[in-house]
Design a protein around this motif. Sequence first.
Motif, PDB file in Angstrom:
ATOM      1  N   ARG A   1       0.842  -1.205   0.000  1.00 50.00           N
ATOM      2  CA  ARG A   1       0.000   0.000   0.000  1.00 50.00           C
ATOM      3  C   ARG A   1       0.879   1.259   0.000  1.00 50.00           C
ATOM      4  N   ASP A   2       1.927   1.260   0.842  1.00 52.33           N
ATOM      5  CA  ASP A   2       2.848   2.407   0.874  1.00 52.33           C
ATOM      6  C   ASP A   2       3.556   2.583  -0.468  1.00 52.33           C
ATOM      7  N   TRP A   3       3.941   1.475  -1.093  1.00 54.58           N
ATOM      8  CA  TRP A   3       4.610   1.544  -2.388  1.00 54.58           C
ATOM      9  C   TRP A   3       3.695   2.186  -3.420  1.00 54.58           C
TER      10      TRP A   3
ATOM     11  N   THR B   1       3.616   6.018  -3.793  1.00 59.06           N
ATOM     12  CA  THR B   1       4.724   6.729  -4.446  1.00 59.06           C
ATOM     13  C   THR B   1       5.025   6.252  -5.855  1.00 59.06           C
ATOM     14  N   HIS B   2       4.275   5.279  -6.335  1.00 55.27           N
ATOM     15  CA  HIS B   2       4.494   4.739  -7.676  1.00 55.27           C
ATOM     16  C   HIS B   2       3.186   4.696  -8.442  1.00 55.27           C
ATOM     17  N   ARG B   3       3.294   4.896  -9.711  1.00 58.92           N
ATOM     18  CA  ARG B   3       2.113   4.885 -10.569  1.00 58.92           C
ATOM     19  C   ARG B   3       2.118   3.621 -11.399  1.00 58.92           C
ATOM     20  N   LEU B   4       0.997   2.922 -11.413  1.00 61.97           N
ATOM     21  CA  LEU B   4       0.885   1.722 -12.250  1.00 61.97           C
ATOM     22  C   LEU B   4       0.402   2.143 -13.627  1.00 61.97           C
ATOM     23  N   THR B   5       0.988   1.572 -14.653  1.00 61.10           N
ATOM     24  CA  THR B   5       0.567   1.924 -16.015  1.00 61.10           C
ATOM     25  C   THR B   5      -0.053   0.775 -16.719  1.00 61.10           C
TER      26      THR B   5
END
Length: 93
Positions: free
Chosen positions: A84-86, A89-93
Amino acid sequence: MAKKPDPEMAEFEAALLRSAKQAAKGQYARVHKPEEIVRRRGRPLGSTAATRKSATTIRLDEEILSAFKATGQGWQTRINNALRDWLKTHRLT
């Protein structure tokens, strides 16, 4: 790999044995207030459908799995929280 003993659970088990010994002697066991009772299983109070979880199978590196399991009970929740924390800060494409 041996599981580390949970000190909280060890104290609970010791208290349970003391209560059983008291009952066997005809003594009254200590009565616990609701806020003193630790819930270990099931969905947390106040949980909503938004926090519903799904069972899945996932393959993890052995070192990752071992590190989380070494932290004791709740390791699956900690993996969920790390993911969840990851996502924050990261966007899934």
